[in-house]
Design an enzyme around this catalytic site. Structure first.
Site, PDB file in Angstrom:
ATOM      1  N   CYS A   1      -0.017   3.942   2.558  1.00  0.00           N
ATOM      2  CA  CYS A   1       0.397   3.499   3.899  1.00  0.00           C
ATOM      3  C   CYS A   1       1.835   3.932   4.177  1.00  0.00           C
ATOM      4  O   CYS A   1       2.176   4.301   5.307  1.00  0.00           O
ATOM      5  CB  CYS A   1       0.286   1.989   4.036  1.00  0.00           C
ATOM      6  SG  CYS A   1      -1.383   1.332   3.887  1.00  0.00           S
TER       7      CYS A   1
ATOM      8  N   CYS B   1       0.840  -1.210   0.000  1.00  0.00           N
ATOM      9  CA  CYS B   1       0.000   0.000   0.000  1.00  0.00           C
ATOM     10  C   CYS B   1       0.873   1.257   0.000  1.00  0.00           C
ATOM     11  O   CYS B   1       1.519   1.574   1.003  1.00  0.00           O
ATOM     12  CB  CYS B   1      -0.916  -0.028   1.223  1.00  0.00           C
ATOM     13  SG  CYS B   1      -1.818   1.502   1.525  1.00  0.00           S
TER      14      CYS B   1
END
Length: 326
Positions: free
Chosen positions: A82, A79
């Site tokens: 993230c 991600c």
């Protein structure tokens, strides 16, 4: 998606009220025990950011949330957002120095936790306070907005649950925070009365709890905890023993009956349907006159106290009330 303003007062039920009281009592007991042992149980800065899995979730998140707010960062290695958000949260966890703990959960390795929290996309950030899960925001966000959300979380943790955070030792300087922690140990002037109210709530003695809160307010009219506690205790006392089916039936069949609508609004609020409760009473004020109108208006103001004056739903309902009154 930007961080949402979060509020812990959206659902008002007995379990939530008890959880607040129990969490506050546990936090106070832990501080008192630490003081008796001559220490502060300070933790190293490395303990402010922890990796959590399903096996350790109860210990590392749920149990710890009775001492300090736990912010959960749901992330994954693949991600990209993230990778932007996680370092910011880690830095803020250390900067806030024990006011919250950051728990990092890899969703790929912990699918069950992802499902339990209803995660639809990552990064997703939640908090757990006194065992209660709260959604904070989803997606990367600017530093200033994350700080605002964390500040509100910490304020709620302190005011509603008595969570003052954990002491942190600076590396190579053990006990640096001990002076602040020791200052938090002495009991406040109304702690005994507030504890009495919590014990009454635990015993389902809502009248006794209300009286204990009134005793605090008689000496300190501006006490926020007592104001909120009194409003909640009185609400729970009113709905205790209600035949909910009959109350709903009466309200549906008699829309002009102020008392039927007032009783149904109490049930709405206890069930977490805040806008429904406010809307029902605003409409009742609009439809009625005289004593019935005044009774609906007063009850609406009482329910505002349960939720808190800074809640956006209260602000909107106050404006709606003003429109029907004037």
């Amino acid at each position: 998606m930007q961080p949402r303003n979060m509020s812990m007062s959206g659902v008002v039920d007995l379990a939530a009220v008890k959880a607040a009281g129990e969490a506050k009592a546990k936090a106070e007991q832990a501080r008192a025990e630490s003081a008796r042992q001559g220490g502060t149980d300070a933790v190293p800065p490395s303990s402010l950011v922890i990796d959590v899995d399903e096996a350790g979730f109860e210990r590392d998140v749920l149990q710890r949330s009775s001492e300090v707010p736990v912010v959960i960062d749901f992330w994954a290695e693949w991600c990209e957002p993230c990778k932007q958000l996680s370092p910011v949260l880690e830095r803020l966890a250390r900067e806030y120095n024990g006011r919250f703990v950051l728990a990092k959960i890899d969703v790929d390795a912990n699918q069950m936790l992802m499902q339990q929290f209803g995660i639809q996309g990552i990064p997703a950030v939640f908090a757990v306070v006194a065992g209660q899960a709260l959604p904070l925001f989803q997606g990367a966000a600017p530093d200033a907005q994350i700080r605002q959300t964390l500040d509100q979380l910490i304020q709620v943790g302190e005011e509603r649950f008595g969570l003052t955070g954990i002491a942190v030792d600076a590396e190579g300087e053990p006990g640096e925070e001990s002076g602040d922690e020791e200052a938090a140990v002495p009991a406040g002037p109304y702690d005994a009365l507030l504890e009495e109210a919590v014990r009454a709530l635990d015993a389902n003695d809502f009248g006794g709890a209300a009286q204990a809160y009134r005793n605090v307010l008689s000496q300190d009219p501006g006490n926020t905890e007592a104001t909120l506690g009194l409003a909640q205790a009185e609400l729970l006392a009113r709905v205790q023993g209600m035949d909910q089916q009959q109350v709903r039936k009466d309200a549906a069949e008699r829309p002009e009956d102020a008392q039927a609508q007032i009783a149904a609004a109490d049930l709405d609020l206890v069930g977490g349907h805040v806008e429904d409760a406010f809307g029902r009473l605003v409409e009742t004020v609009r439809r009625t006159v005289g004593d019935d109108r005044d009774a609906a208006r007063v009850r609406l103001l009482e329910l505002f106290d349960v939720i808190g004056g800074d809640d956006a739903r209260v602000t909107a309902a106050r404006s709606a009330l003003a429109r029907v009154l004037f």
